[in-house]
Design an enzyme around this catalytic site. Structure first.
Site, PDB file in Angstrom:
ATOM      1  N   HIS A   1      -2.285  -1.306  -4.332  1.00 48.58           N
ATOM      2  CA  HIS A   1      -3.742  -1.325  -4.508  1.00 48.58           C
ATOM      3  C   HIS A   1      -4.264   0.102  -4.452  1.00 48.58           C
ATOM      4  O   HIS A   1      -3.525   1.042  -4.158  1.00 48.58           O
ATOM      5  CB  HIS A   1      -4.437  -2.223  -3.471  1.00 48.58           C
ATOM      6  CG  HIS A   1      -4.293  -1.760  -2.042  1.00 48.58           C
ATOM      7  ND1 HIS A   1      -4.773  -2.475  -0.972  1.00 48.58           N
ATOM      8  CD2 HIS A   1      -3.738  -0.644  -1.497  1.00 48.58           C
ATOM      9  CE1 HIS A   1      -4.513  -1.843   0.155  1.00 48.58           C
ATOM     10  NE2 HIS A   1      -3.890  -0.719  -0.138  1.00 48.58           N
TER      11      HIS A   1
ATOM     12  N   SER B   1       0.831  -1.198   0.000  1.00 51.87           N
ATOM     13  CA  SER B   1       0.000   0.000   0.000  1.00 51.87           C
ATOM     14  C   SER B   1       0.871   1.257   0.000  1.00 51.87           C
ATOM     15  O   SER B   1       1.685   1.447  -0.895  1.00 51.87           O
ATOM     16  CB  SER B   1      -0.953  -0.063   1.206  1.00 51.87           C
ATOM     17  OG  SER B   1      -1.916   0.943   1.151  1.00 51.87           O
TER      18      SER B   1
END
Length: 203
Positions: free
Chosen positions: A132, A107
């Protein structure tokens, strides 16, 4: 991070004793490594962590604005705003910031890994890298939910643009890659442009 976990970490931090002509001086291991221009970003990225990392970046710049800084990352990600604060500081300061993934960079961790100086972004061979899109949950009136949803979409667009800038991929390619949790090996991350080299030992 809970207070108990932080307390445990504090009690487990090794101390390093150095001898000099002025006598002995004890450092915690992270302070000693900071003298070598190494910053550790470990655990979830929140406002407190961002404040500490940012302060260390600015301190090392003031010590020597021409000497490289090494940012070692082992993080599952965290707050987008906190991560962007670190990112902006990395781009703002004069020294090159070299990044190295140890363990995982997921992330916002992968975002900061990619934000290092081009040619100086590395990963150890058994690390895990994940990208993501940002996520969020909202409560409240419909109008407020709509406002927050629009803000998340704006953040998503901005993050895609920054990933595109640092990877060399098109924004469309980045969108596709970030649509769901996308786990990469270091070699795959290198192909995607998140890092420049996979390193097994010091050269």
């Amino acid at each position: 991070m809970t207070t108990n976990l932080l307390d445990q970490m504090n009690t487990l931090v090794p101390m390093v004793v150095e001898q000099s002509n002025k006598g002995e001086r004890a450092y915690d291991i992270y302070s000693r490594l900071l003298k070598e221009r190494i910053i550790f970003l470990v655990g979830p990225i929140n406002d407190n962590v961002a404040s500490l990392v940012t302060a260390q970046l600015l301190f090392l710049e003031s010590e020597d604005p021409k000497k490289e800084i090494n940012l070692y990352i082992n993080s599952p990600g965290g707050l987008v705003t906190a991560g962007l604060g670190i990112y902006d500081t990395m781009q703002y300061i004069k020294p090159d910031v070299s990044t190295l993934c140890i363990g995982q960079a997921a992330s916002m961790g992968s975002f900061l890994l990619a934000a290092g100086k081009k040619g100086k972004r590395f990963s150890l061979p058994n690390s895990r890298i994940m990208v993501h899109q940002p996520s969020a949950g909202f409560q409240g009136q419909a109008t407020d939910i709509e406002i927050h949803a629009n803000e998340v979409l704006a953040l998503k667009k901005r993050l895609n643009e920054i990933y595109s800038k640092h990877t060399g991929k098109s924004v469309d390619d980045v969108k596709k890659a970030l649509e769901r949790d996308n786990f990469m090996t270091p070699d795959t991350a290198k192909e995607f442009g998140l890092i420049d080299e996979v390193v097994e030992n010091r050269s």
